[in-house]
Structures are given as C-alpha cells and as structure tokens.
Design a protein around this motif. Sequence first.
Motif, mmCIF file in Angstrom:
data_model
loop_
_atom_site.group_PDB
_atom_site.id
_atom_site.type_symbol
_atom_site.label_atom_id
_atom_site.label_comp_id
_atom_site.label_asym_id
_atom_site.label_seq_id
_atom_site.Cartn_x
_atom_site.Cartn_y
_atom_site.Cartn_z
ATOM 1 N N SER A 13 -27.320 -17.446 -39.795
ATOM 2 C CA SER A 13 -27.259 -18.495 -40.819
ATOM 3 C C SER A 13 -26.581 -19.748 -40.249
ATOM 4 C CB SER A 13 -26.463 -18.001 -42.023
ATOM 5 O OG SER A 13 -25.104 -17.841 -41.658
ATOM 6 N N SER A 14 -26.565 -20.802 -41.053
ATOM 7 C CA SER A 14 -25.834 -22.019 -40.652
ATOM 8 C C SER A 14 -24.355 -21.685 -40.466
ATOM 9 C CB SER A 14 -25.981 -23.095 -41.721
ATOM 10 O OG SER A 14 -27.328 -23.437 -41.870
ATOM 11 N N PHE A 15 -23.839 -20.788 -41.299
ATOM 12 C CA PHE A 15 -22.452 -20.336 -41.205
ATOM 13 C C PHE A 15 -22.188 -19.739 -39.810
ATOM 14 C CE2 PHE A 15 -19.258 -17.000 -41.638
ATOM 15 C CZ PHE A 15 -18.266 -17.600 -42.404
ATOM 16 N N GLY A 16 -23.105 -18.902 -39.357
ATOM 17 C CA GLY A 16 -22.952 -18.241 -38.051
ATOM 18 C C GLY A 16 -22.948 -19.255 -36.923
ATOM 19 N N ARG A 17 -23.772 -20.301 -37.074
ATOM 20 C CA ARG A 17 -23.825 -21.326 -36.024
ATOM 21 C C ARG A 17 -22.483 -22.064 -35.950
ATOM 22 N NH1 ARG A 17 -27.825 -24.026 -37.831
ATOM 23 N NH2 ARG A 17 -29.534 -22.958 -36.825
ATOM 24 N N VAL A 18 -21.874 -22.290 -37.109
ATOM 25 C CA VAL A 18 -20.569 -22.956 -37.121
ATOM 26 C C VAL A 18 -19.507 -22.043 -36.489
ATOM 27 C CG1 VAL A 18 -18.785 -24.001 -38.570
ATOM 28 C CG2 VAL A 18 -21.188 -24.325 -39.138
ATOM 29 N N LEU A 19 -19.606 -20.737 -36.757
ATOM 30 C CA LEU A 19 -18.645 -19.809 -36.133
ATOM 31 C C LEU A 19 -18.686 -19.954 -34.612
ATOM 32 C CD1 LEU A 19 -19.046 -16.433 -38.095
ATOM 33 C CD2 LEU A 19 -17.420 -18.280 -38.501
ATOM 34 N N LYS A 20 -19.900 -20.008 -34.080
ATOM 35 C CA LYS A 20 -20.030 -20.128 -32.612
ATOM 36 C C LYS A 20 -19.452 -21.461 -32.134
ATOM 37 C CE LYS A 20 -24.329 -17.611 -32.762
ATOM 38 N NZ LYS A 20 -25.777 -17.811 -32.707
ATOM 39 N N ALA A 21 -19.667 -22.505 -32.914
ATOM 40 C CA ALA A 21 -19.118 -23.810 -32.532
ATOM 41 C C ALA A 21 -17.586 -23.773 -32.555
ATOM 42 C CB ALA A 21 -19.647 -24.894 -33.466
ATOM 43 N N ILE A 22 -17.019 -23.051 -33.524
ATOM 44 C CA ILE A 22 -15.560 -22.906 -33.581
ATOM 45 C C ILE A 22 -15.072 -22.203 -32.314
ATOM 46 C CG2 ILE A 22 -13.674 -21.670 -34.750
ATOM 47 C CD1 ILE A 22 -15.197 -22.166 -37.390
ATOM 48 N N ARG A 23 -15.794 -21.168 -31.932
ATOM 49 C CA ARG A 23 -15.456 -20.428 -30.718
ATOM 50 C C ARG A 23 -15.497 -21.347 -29.495
ATOM 51 N NH1 ARG A 23 -20.247 -16.767 -29.247
ATOM 52 N NH2 ARG A 23 -20.964 -18.684 -28.312
ATOM 53 N N GLU A 24 -16.485 -22.234 -29.456
ATOM 54 C CA GLU A 24 -16.661 -23.094 -28.282
ATOM 55 C C GLU A 24 -15.649 -24.232 -28.236
ATOM 56 O OE1 GLU A 24 -19.119 -22.658 -25.768
ATOM 57 O OE2 GLU A 24 -18.957 -20.720 -26.746
ATOM 58 N N ASP A 25 -15.441 -24.893 -29.379
ATOM 59 C CA ASP A 25 -14.513 -26.031 -29.392
ATOM 60 C C ASP A 25 -14.182 -26.363 -30.847
ATOM 61 O OD1 ASP A 25 -13.138 -28.414 -29.168
ATOM 62 O OD2 ASP A 25 -14.397 -29.188 -27.548
ATOM 63 N N GLU A 26 -13.124 -25.771 -31.326
ATOM 64 C CA GLU A 26 -12.788 -25.919 -32.747
ATOM 65 C C GLU A 26 -12.455 -27.363 -33.110
ATOM 66 O OE1 GLU A 26 -9.778 -23.267 -34.167
ATOM 67 O OE2 GLU A 26 -9.800 -24.165 -36.161
ATOM 68 N N ARG A 27 -11.735 -28.057 -32.214
ATOM 69 C CA ARG A 27 -11.345 -29.437 -32.509
ATOM 70 C C ARG A 27 -12.575 -30.332 -32.629
ATOM 71 N NH1 ARG A 27 -7.297 -31.384 -34.414
ATOM 72 N NH2 ARG A 27 -6.576 -32.917 -32.900
ATOM 73 N N ALA A 28 -13.567 -30.054 -31.784
ATOM 74 C CA ALA A 28 -14.772 -30.895 -31.803
ATOM 75 C C ALA A 28 -15.569 -30.669 -33.082
ATOM 76 C CB ALA A 28 -15.630 -30.614 -30.576
ATOM 77 N N ILE A 29 -15.759 -29.431 -33.491
ATOM 78 C CA ILE A 29 -16.586 -29.188 -34.691
ATOM 79 C C ILE A 29 -15.865 -29.700 -35.937
ATOM 80 C CG2 ILE A 29 -15.826 -26.789 -35.133
ATOM 81 C CD1 ILE A 29 -19.382 -28.169 -35.592
ATOM 82 N N ASN A 30 -14.553 -29.724 -35.885
ATOM 83 C CA ASN A 30 -13.749 -30.280 -36.967
ATOM 84 C C ASN A 30 -14.125 -31.738 -37.256
ATOM 85 O OD1 ASN A 30 -10.618 -30.589 -38.096
ATOM 86 N ND2 ASN A 30 -11.442 -28.532 -38.015
ATOM 87 N N VAL A 31 -14.302 -32.493 -36.190
ATOM 88 C CA VAL A 31 -14.597 -33.924 -36.322
ATOM 89 C C VAL A 31 -15.943 -34.163 -37.015
ATOM 90 C CG1 VAL A 31 -15.056 -36.021 -34.960
ATOM 91 C CG2 VAL A 31 -13.197 -34.516 -34.326
ATOM 92 N N PHE A 32 -16.807 -33.125 -36.991
ATOM 93 C CA PHE A 32 -18.119 -33.291 -37.617
ATOM 94 C C PHE A 32 -18.134 -32.804 -39.075
ATOM 95 C CE2 PHE A 32 -18.903 -33.302 -33.070
ATOM 96 C CZ PHE A 32 -19.541 -34.525 -32.972
ATOM 97 N N GLY A 33 -16.951 -32.682 -39.639
ATOM 98 C CA GLY A 33 -16.878 -32.467 -41.087
ATOM 99 C C GLY A 33 -16.705 -31.026 -41.524
ATOM 100 N N TYR A 34 -16.366 -30.153 -40.601
ATOM 101 C CA TYR A 34 -16.183 -28.744 -40.975
ATOM 102 C C TYR A 34 -14.699 -28.408 -41.069
ATOM 103 C CZ TYR A 34 -21.120 -27.994 -40.164
ATOM 104 O OH TYR A 34 -22.484 -28.068 -40.246
ATOM 105 N N ASN A 35 -14.295 -27.907 -42.232
ATOM 106 C CA ASN A 35 -12.930 -27.408 -42.366
ATOM 107 C C ASN A 35 -12.914 -25.994 -41.784
ATOM 108 O OD1 ASN A 35 -10.421 -26.530 -43.060
ATOM 109 N ND2 ASN A 35 -10.466 -27.401 -45.109
#
Lengths: 288, 243
Positions: free
Chosen positions: A155-177
């Motif tokens: 799901s989209s949720f799962g894709r965000v999980l992987k992004a958190i794993r890769e670079d949490e600070r970066a995915i944060n900047v794109f609007g994800y809490n």
Amino acid sequence: MAYLIHLAILFVIYAILGISLNLVVGYTGLLSVTHAAFFGIGAYIVAILGMQFGLNFFVGLLLGVVVAGIISFLIGFVLSRLGGDYYVLGTVGFNYIVWSVLLNWQEVTRGPLGIPGISRPKLFGLDFTSNLAFLFLAVIILGAIYVFSQSIVTSSFGRVLKAIREDERAINVFGYNTLYYKLTIFMIAAAMAAIAGSLFASYITFISPATFMVMESVFILAIVILGGFANLKGSLLGALFLIFLPEALRFVGFTEDIAAQMRQAVYGLLLVVLMLYRPQGLLGEYKL
Amino acid sequence: MAVLQTNKLEKHFDGVYAIDGLSIEVPKAAITSIIGPNGSGKTTLINVLSGMLDIDGGSIVLDGIRLSRFKSHEIPMYGLTRTFQEVRLFNQMTVLDNILVVLTERNVFSALFERHSNLHFMRTEELLKKINLWEKRNELAGNLSYGQRKLIEIARALAMEAQIYLLDEPFAGLFPEMLKVVVDIVKELKTRGKTVVLIEHNMDLIRELSDYVFVMDSGKLLADGKPNEVLNKREVIEAYLGE
C-alpha cells in the motif's frame, strides 16, 4: 507424523512472529528487540482469562491484541524519542520490564511457577483440541496475517514505511508525520505477536516467564535476519529453517541434548556468516 | 511582492551563529539566488526554512503567514518544498517509488488502504520522462549515477506541486546535457508562476537565471539586488572570491 504436526504448529507460530517483526525491522528500519514481550502479553492474557475467568480462547486472543496494541502505543511513543543504538537498547529494556512483571506479579501470573493446563480453542461447536485441528486453525490465522501484511507493504502506507527506513528526515519534509506511521506499524506488529502468543499458550498449554525473555526476541530477530529484511516470504523461510534446524542436527547423528545446545551455536554462526556474505538475508531486499 | 520573508532570523550551533539576524524578502514568481562562500549559512538557511532545523530567533513569513516554530512535515502545507545539497533519495527503493511516495496519501489510515492510482503513475511517468530517466524506473535509486540521482531529486520536488522551490545546488556535479534539463526545469517553474530559490556557485548560471540575488557571509546579508549589480560589488567579490 504427530511430531511433524508439532513442528508445523511451532513453525506457524514463529512465522507469525517473524512476519510481524519484519514489518518493523525490515520495512520500517526500526531494530526492535522486544517482540517476545508482546508475544508474552498475548500468551498470558489468554492463559489468565481462560484459567481464572473461563473466557473463550478467541475472546482472550482479541483482548490480547487490544492490550498489546495499547502497550505498544505507549512504548512506541517513548521509543520514538530514541534513535539508532539507543532505540535498540530501549527495546531491550522494555522486554526486561515485561519479563520482570511476568516473573514478579505472582498473584496474577504465578511467577516462575508459570500457568499450566491452558485449554485449547473452541468456537461454535468447532473443537481445536487435537493437534491436527489446531494446526488447521493456526494456518488459517497465519494466512490471514500474511495477506494483511502483504496488503500493508504494497500500500501507500508500506511505501512510506520504506522511505522512513531509508531517510526519515527526508520523507518528513514531504509532508509525512513519521511518528504516526512508526507508531501504527509498531502497534500492528505487537498485535500480531500477541496473536502468536495466544496460539502458543493454547498449544503448549503451559507458559512461564522464561519463554518471553530477551533471548526469545533475539531468536525472532534471527528469523527475520536469516529469511531476509523486507521480504515476507523470507520470514516464512527463516522460521522454517530455524524450527526444523534442530531436527536436522539430530538426523546427522547429534543426540537430543547436544542438538539443543548446538542449535544456539549454529544460530550464532549462521548470523555471523550471513552478515558477512549476505547482509540482507536469504530473500531480503534491504541491507541494514 | 514577497512570498517568503525572514525577519531578524537567527540560528546558532553551540554559540556559533550560522544565521545572524538575517532579514530577506524573496519575490514571488521569480528566481532568487542565494550565494556566498562556504560556511556562510546558505544551507542552514534552507534547513531552517524547510523546518529541518528549529529557529533560535526571529521569524519566517510564508505567503503572509508568520511562523516562528513549525515542524518539517508541516512545510508542504505552506506550499514549500526543497532539494538537498547532498542528494537524499530513498536509495533502496526503486526510482518509481521515489516519486510515487510523495504523490500519495499523507493520512496514515487512508494510506493503509490506498494503492497508487493511474493518475499517480501517469504523473510519475511524465516527471521521469522530463528528466530522461523513465527507462530507469525499476532500478534502485542507489544504483544510479550521482547526476541521475540529482535529477530524480529534482523530479521528486516537482511532484510536490509546490509554490516555492528551495533548490540547494541543483546544478552541482551534472554533465552538460543533464545541466540543460535542470536549467529548463527552473525556467519552466518561473513561467508557471512558481517561486524558485537557488543556492548556487556557478556565476554564469546565476547571471543567466536569477531575477534577484542575496549574498550571505558569516550568516549575515552582505548584499542584495539584481545579479549584474550585486556580482560586481567590491565587497561581494572580496567575500566570495577572496580577492
């Protein structure tokens, strides 16, 4: 055949634990060493409610899921303030706390004596007392958890999980809490571990705090590492390998005592070899 | 008209001021460059503006909204997005997923039940074709060259459909043909009425692209104005080129 069914049931229980921990470790990159605590919470709730209040296994299972979810929310919130190595130490600390409660809250848990005589599940006239019927139930639950986990990771949720794993600070900047995402997956995984705990308690019919120590969390982590990070089939393979390995050792001539001791050494050796030559695990898609 | 302002902005690390009472006004629908020697506080400014670092003093006004304390995940709500000086892609995810991840649902529970739509996919295709990397869509981002990863980061920022783009050294390390792609993207953003803030060292590009230039030195504003005026100022040449 009876022994094979016994091993198959253990495999199913540990596969649930491996899959659920993989959601946290493999997909989200949170190196948690506390899964045995939620495993224990699920086991004890089914055991206590069944033995003291005569509640049905499935009611206990659901309550275990809810309690594990609530506790994991609180713990996850505290752990979210920690990063890297401190996160790992925090999870170890939580496992010790739960183990210590199970050991010392004797009025409820019977402490080191454990709880014997836990009953097998029954539902609408269906009786899962026999091992074969229990295996059938366990496989259905594993199947449901696998499908649910697969739907999460695709799901989209799962894709965000992987992004958190890769670079949490970066995915944060794109609007994800990211805190909400980490808490949610931690709660889902804890709830699944509680389901595995319910099955374990009901199958073995005896539980004691010794089963839910940090070493057990390390064993579950070994399933994830061996099978592969961020691969659900890998967790099935890891569980299969680590449950059946002691039996394989017996077949090559080790006595039961030595096989049990060798098991620990072989787990350790396997992890070292894997980290050296295939750090993402057998089927893994992600390197730590 | 300013779309982004800083008022006496301060940021310090252990008593050392990286930004020291900086007040600037970034014009709307224009390309603004921020230049200055290494360590002058340019990237710190971008990090503060994007919420990655807390402000120690002063404030930021974004499209009329005064912000003194905000979190980085709230920044897209104000129509702002950014790229990074050191490329920060999700390396063990595919190129496709690196773009899709910023297009989909932010709400946790909605995201649990969402699959990317055809619309998301088509937008991703359009962006990757714009940077000539559609063929690489199924490769892991970490396996691509530095320049390719830089382009993907710019495509990811474009996917955000923001009003303000903070681009931290977007041309650094690019081959000429890649550089042309990014120059065209920056120009296109301006024609679409977007605001672009560039941190850049290439003076030719600054002259070619910028409508306005701020020069920073030791966290302070040294000079500002039209590129040709500013780049010829003696104090700028001294600070920037060490002459």
